[in-house]
Design a protein around this motif. Structure first.
Motif, PDB file in Angstrom:
ATOM      1  N   ALA A   1      -5.798   7.413  -2.682  1.00 13.51           N
ATOM      2  CA  ALA A   1      -4.548   6.706  -2.984  1.00 13.51           C
ATOM      3  C   ALA A   1      -3.631   6.548  -1.771  1.00 13.51           C
ATOM      4  CB  ALA A   1      -3.815   7.411  -4.125  1.00 13.51           C
ATOM      5  N   PRO A   2      -3.415   7.587  -0.941  1.00  9.22           N
ATOM      6  CA  PRO A   2      -2.528   7.384   0.217  1.00  9.22           C
ATOM      7  C   PRO A   2      -3.024   6.298   1.171  1.00  9.22           C
ATOM      8  CG  PRO A   2      -2.796   9.726  -0.219  1.00  9.22           C
ATOM      9  CD  PRO A   2      -3.775   9.016  -1.103  1.00  9.22           C
ATOM     10  N   HIS A   3      -4.319   6.282   1.453  1.00  9.54           N
ATOM     11  CA  HIS A   3      -4.839   5.242   2.344  1.00  9.54           C
ATOM     12  C   HIS A   3      -4.698   3.860   1.720  1.00  9.54           C
ATOM     13  CE1 HIS A   3      -7.094   8.228   4.955  1.00  9.54           C
ATOM     14  NE2 HIS A   3      -6.577   7.396   5.831  1.00  9.54           N
ATOM     15  N   LEU A   4      -5.063   3.736   0.463  1.00 12.17           N
ATOM     16  CA  LEU A   4      -4.999   2.422  -0.184  1.00 12.17           C
ATOM     17  C   LEU A   4      -3.561   1.923  -0.262  1.00 12.17           C
ATOM     18  CD1 LEU A   4      -7.655   2.803  -3.032  1.00 12.17           C
ATOM     19  CD2 LEU A   4      -7.918   1.711  -0.789  1.00 12.17           C
ATOM     20  N   ASN A   5      -2.605   2.830  -0.476  1.00  9.94           N
ATOM     21  CA  ASN A   5      -1.199   2.430  -0.482  1.00  9.94           C
ATOM     22  C   ASN A   5      -0.742   1.988   0.906  1.00  9.94           C
ATOM     23  OD1 ASN A   5       0.533   2.888  -3.108  1.00  9.94           O
ATOM     24  ND2 ASN A   5      -1.002   4.493  -3.115  1.00  9.94           N
ATOM     25  N   ALA A   6      -1.196   2.711   1.939  1.00 11.31           N
ATOM     26  CA  ALA A   6      -0.840   2.326   3.307  1.00 11.31           C
ATOM     27  C   ALA A   6      -1.434   0.969   3.648  1.00 11.31           C
ATOM     28  CB  ALA A   6      -1.325   3.391   4.290  1.00 11.31           C
ATOM     29  N   PHE A   7      -2.676   0.718   3.189  1.00 10.34           N
ATOM     30  CA  PHE A   7      -3.317  -0.573   3.430  1.00 10.34           C
ATOM     31  C   PHE A   7      -2.557  -1.693   2.713  1.00 10.34           C
ATOM     32  CE2 PHE A   7      -7.753   1.646   3.706  1.00 10.34           C
ATOM     33  CZ  PHE A   7      -7.365   2.243   4.899  1.00 10.34           C
ATOM     34  N   ALA A   8      -2.183  -1.431   1.465  1.00  9.07           N
ATOM     35  CA  ALA A   8      -1.501  -2.456   0.671  1.00  9.07           C
ATOM     36  C   ALA A   8      -0.128  -2.784   1.237  1.00  9.07           C
ATOM     37  CB  ALA A   8      -1.376  -1.992  -0.780  1.00  9.07           C
ATOM     38  N   GLY A   9       0.541  -1.788   1.827  1.00 10.75           N
ATOM     39  CA  GLY A   9       1.883  -1.999   2.359  1.00 10.75           C
ATOM     40  C   GLY A   9       1.926  -2.690   3.705  1.00 10.75           C
TER      41      GLY A   9
END
Length: 401
Positions: free
Chosen positions: A141-149
């Motif tokens: 989740a942290p990586h995917l959120n960083a990617f999405a942002g």
């Protein structure tokens, strides 16, 4: 545009990547790039970025007076962050310092290499950022959120080495920069390389063997870093058994109990001649190491270190899938069917698709992706215009308005 580059402090690789990108800019434009890092000055010496454009951040280690630990577990830690102590005075200061320097230096665009926490800080402060994607399977989740942002994602490796499990939307949002070019160094001749080998040992028998060698067919190089070299050292007795007559060179740290398995054990500043002129390489799958070896025809056996997110394992799998490398079990199986000289000849034959005369051209072509990216940043003043006119067409994506 004025660029800020956040370089994580684990190892020197993140600062090295920033240095490589800065080197693609003109001397005048390099002054518009600022590096933010908590790596101390003796951890890496920049060659393309002056000290006045480096901001040394406070550390982010846990403190005994933290209200909550950095990984406090379910119900106490946001799912978008990997590490988030509460009440940590150092992290409070570095966050204020980061945002204040972004404001004071009028940074237009941040490149984050790497930190989900800095990504979220920038997004909540409405600072545009690009996020550097390392190899491996980063689907938490942290990586995917960083990617999405992020406005976009940067991969400092070829698309061909992408992990098979990477989601399609992450691939589509990624600019693949290929391996970033290292500072150019002239490749010595084979005779000069042999002379260097002579200086690395005082063993007369090895000297005679080197003098008698008419080509590179008997040189095997094992390249190791300082993280996880024991796993490679454990393979040296078997390597010596399979190749009893080869000159085995170990570069980097080595355990004393296996030193007798190699002919030369040394530390060198530049491994490129060893990569170019060896008949066989044995190494882990760190990004910088593979970047150095990738364009050479030298047969490669990969022994990936165990790292978070299967970083090296995924890189090794991609190299093996391409036919660019063998796993250790594949090498052992191949060795069981032929003698040592035929084994080395067979491995070399399988890699004739790339020769040393092609290497410079291939490296130049590979560097074009990173150069185009840095040129685009130099060409635009406005992040909004760059995002709409240059980046989005590259990604073939369109966000909702």
């Amino acid at each position: 545009m004025r660029i800020g580059y956040y370089a994580h402090h684990h190892g020197s690789g993140h600062c090295r990547q920033a240095d490589k990108l800065a080197a693609l800019l003109s001397l005048e434009l390099r002054s518009q790039m600022t590096v933010f890092t908590s790596l101390p000055a003796d951890g890496y010496r920049f060659s393309s970025i002056s000290d006045e454009h480096i901001v040394r951040l406070d550390a982010e280690d846990e403190r005994p007076d933290d209200v909550l630990a950095g990984r406090a577990g379910e119900y106490w830690q946001p799912s978008c962050l990997h590490y988030s102590p509460v009440g940590n005075k150092d992290i409070q200061r570095r966050s204020w310092q980061l945002l204040d320097e972004i404001h004071q230096r009028q940074i237009d665009l941040m490149i984050i290499d790497v930190s989900a926490e800095v990504a979220m800080l920038c997004r909540t402060a409405s600072v545009p950022y690009l996020y550097v994607r390392l190899a491996g399977e980063r689907d938490d989740a942290p990586h995917l959120n960083a990617f999405a942002g992020a406005l976009g994602l940067l991969a400092p490796y070829p698309k061909a080495l992408e992990a098979a499990a990477t989601p399609d939307w992450v691939r589509q949002k990624t600019l693949y920069l290929d391996f970033l070019p290292s500072k150019a160094q002239g490749l010595p001749s084979f005779c000069e390389f042999m002379d260097e080998l002579m200086t690395l040992t005082h063993d007369d028998a090895i000297h005679k063997q080197l003098v008698a060698s008419v080509d590179k067919s008997s040189i095997v190089t094992v390249i190791k870093g300082y993280g996880g070299h024991e796993a490679i050292d454990a393979k040296l007795p078997k390597l010596r058994q399979i190749l009893p007559d080869a000159i085995i060179v170990s570069l980097g740290p080595i355990n004393d109990e296996v030193r007798h398995c190699v002919d030369i054990a040394a530390h060198v500043d530049d491994v490129t001649p060893f990569i170019a002129y060896s008949n066989l390489l044995l190494m882990a799958c760190g990004l910088n190491a593979i970047a150095q070896a990738y364009d050479y025809a030298t047969p490669l056996i990969v022994l990936p270190d165990v790292r978070p997110h299967r970083e090296q394992e995924a890189m090794a799998e991609a190299l093996i899938e391409q036919g660019r490398a063998l796993s250790w079990p594949q090498f052992i199986a191949k060795a069981s069917t032929m003698d040592s000289q035929n084994l080395l000849s067979s491995l070399s034959t399988n890699n004739k698709s790339i020769d040393h005369e092609q290497t410079a051209l291939m490296s130049k072509q590979a560097n074009l992706a990173a150069q185009r990216f840095m040129n685009s940043i130099a060409d635009y003043i406005s992040v909004k215009a760059w995002f709409a006119e240059w980046l989005l067409p590259q990604l073939d994506l369109k966000p909702k308005k």
